[in-house]
Design an enzyme around this catalytic site. Structure first.
Site, short mmCIF file in Angstrom:
data_model
loop_
_atom_site.label_atom_id
_atom_site.label_comp_id
_atom_site.label_asym_id
_atom_site.label_seq_id
_atom_site.Cartn_x
_atom_site.Cartn_y
_atom_site.Cartn_z
N ASN A 11 -23.21 66.52 -67.23
CA ASN A 11 -24.40 67.30 -67.59
C ASN A 11 -24.30 67.61 -69.09
O ASN A 11 -23.58 68.51 -69.50
CB ASN A 11 -24.43 68.60 -66.76
CG ASN A 11 -25.54 69.54 -67.20
OD1 ASN A 11 -26.44 69.14 -67.93
ND2 ASN A 11 -25.47 70.78 -66.74
N LYS A 13 -26.52 68.84 -70.96
CA LYS A 13 -27.34 69.99 -71.38
C LYS A 13 -28.17 69.58 -72.61
O LYS A 13 -28.56 68.42 -72.70
CB LYS A 13 -26.47 71.23 -71.62
CG LYS A 13 -25.53 71.47 -70.43
CD LYS A 13 -24.80 72.77 -70.45
CE LYS A 13 -23.95 72.88 -69.18
NZ LYS A 13 -23.29 74.16 -69.04
N HIS A 97 -29.94 74.58 -61.74
CA HIS A 97 -28.76 74.91 -62.55
C HIS A 97 -28.85 76.40 -62.96
O HIS A 97 -29.93 76.90 -63.25
CB HIS A 97 -28.68 74.01 -63.78
CG HIS A 97 -27.37 74.15 -64.50
ND1 HIS A 97 -27.11 75.20 -65.34
CD2 HIS A 97 -26.24 73.41 -64.47
CE1 HIS A 97 -25.88 75.09 -65.80
NE2 HIS A 97 -25.33 74.02 -65.29
N GLU A 99 -28.27 77.87 -65.60
CA GLU A 99 -28.93 78.14 -66.90
C GLU A 99 -30.45 78.13 -66.73
O GLU A 99 -31.16 78.87 -67.41
CB GLU A 99 -28.46 77.10 -67.94
CG GLU A 99 -27.05 77.43 -68.41
CD GLU A 99 -26.23 76.24 -68.87
OE1 GLU A 99 -26.79 75.17 -69.15
OE2 GLU A 99 -25.00 76.39 -68.93
N GLU A 169 -21.13 75.85 -58.54
CA GLU A 169 -20.84 76.19 -59.93
C GLU A 169 -20.83 77.70 -60.10
O GLU A 169 -21.89 78.31 -60.34
CB GLU A 169 -21.90 75.58 -60.84
CG GLU A 169 -21.90 74.08 -60.86
CD GLU A 169 -22.35 73.55 -62.21
OE1 GLU A 169 -21.64 72.73 -62.79
OE2 GLU A 169 -23.41 73.99 -62.70
N GLY A 175 -18.62 76.96 -68.85
CA GLY A 175 -18.50 77.04 -70.31
C GLY A 175 -17.53 78.09 -70.80
O GLY A 175 -17.52 78.43 -71.98
N SER A 215 -16.01 74.50 -66.15
CA SER A 215 -14.80 74.28 -66.95
C SER A 215 -13.88 73.19 -66.40
O SER A 215 -12.66 73.29 -66.50
CB SER A 215 -14.03 75.59 -67.15
OG SER A 215 -14.83 76.52 -67.87
#
Ligand code: PGA
Length: 254
Positions: A11, A13, A97, A99, A169, A175, A215
């Site tokens: 991914n 992003k 996701h 985000e 996730e 991250g 991560s």
């Protein structure tokens, strides 16, 4: 052997220009193509879908998008539909996701519509689920996962769920450089499989692929991939470097 082929999904992003994407694919395809044991998928930004699609031709690497809108076409400025992604060569699409949920206000109901729209366009949704740090701290992890899984799949048939990919996730691990432990990833993956089994039947749950994301890097990938209910990884930051990502894919082979 459980018959589920591991999936390693990158991914990117909002990273990489078309030129950078081409360069990445050139390196990764040499390393990854000889590993038929695992499936690799690259999810670039929309603008680099074409460049990646050209670069992966004949490599066995799959193309994925990072989001879609649930309508097929119309007055939805800025949005991209499932049929448009399919035409660009996408086989997969990330849905829900964290985000998208946290920064762009996407709801679980939106996620369910997008999951449905992905199937309708012939795309396999990679449905992302996971709890926040606060939810985890207050003991709500299981409840959040149940809501995300059952509501996110609410518009799918049992047959569709059997071919679905769900990515666990935990938001606190994305991250941050602080992944979940492999035991936690296994525990929640087993929970997800159990939820799918309860709603759609055990044979369906047995086919469902569950990824861990948050991560993941070359140094810890094998540990996650070694868990009974973890069938691959969704990789953000570490997927931007072709050598690092290639090592993660190679970890699926052992
Ligand atoms: P990360 O992101 O690997 O950078 O933690 C994972 C993701 O958001 O899919």
């Amino acid at each position: 052997m459980n018959g589920r082929r591991p999936l390693l999904a990158a991914n990117w992003k909002m990273n990489k220009t078309r030129a950078q994407a081409r360069n990445f694919v050139e390196i990764v395809r040499q390393v990854v193509s000889p590993f038929p044991q695992a499936e690799t998928c690259i999810c670039p930004p929309f603008t680099a879908l074409g460049a990646v699609n050209e670069g992966i031709r004949g490599s066995g690497i799959a193309l994925g998008a990072q989001d879609l809108y649930w309508e097929k076409e119309g007055a939805y400025t800025g949005e991209i539909s499932g049929p448009m992604l399919a035409e660009c060569g996408c086989e997969y699409v990330l849905v829900g996701h964290s985000e998208r949920r946290q920064l762009f206000g996407e709801t679980i109901a939106d996620t369910a519509r997008k999951t449905r729209a992905a199937w309708d366009a012939g795309l396999v949704p990679i449905l992302c689920v996971g709890e926040s740090f606060e939810q985890r701290r207050s003991g709500e992890t299981e409840r959040v996962i149940e809501t995300h899984v059952l509501e996110g799949t609410a518009k799918l048939s049992a047959g569709e769920v059997g071919k679905l990919v769900i990515a666990y996730e935990p938001i606190w691990a994305i991250g941050t450089g602080l992944p979940a432990t492999s035991e936690e990833a296994q525990r929640i993956s087993a929970l997800i499989r159990g939820l799918a089994g309860g709603r759609f039947g055990d044979p369906v749950a047995a086919g469902l692929r569950i990824l861990y994301g948050g991560s993941v890097k070359a140094a810890n990938a094998a540990e996650f991939l070694g868990q009974a209910d973890v069938d691959g990884a969704l990789v953000g930051g570490a997927s931007l470097d072709p050598t690092e990502f290639s090592k993660i894919v190679a970890a699926a082979k052992v």
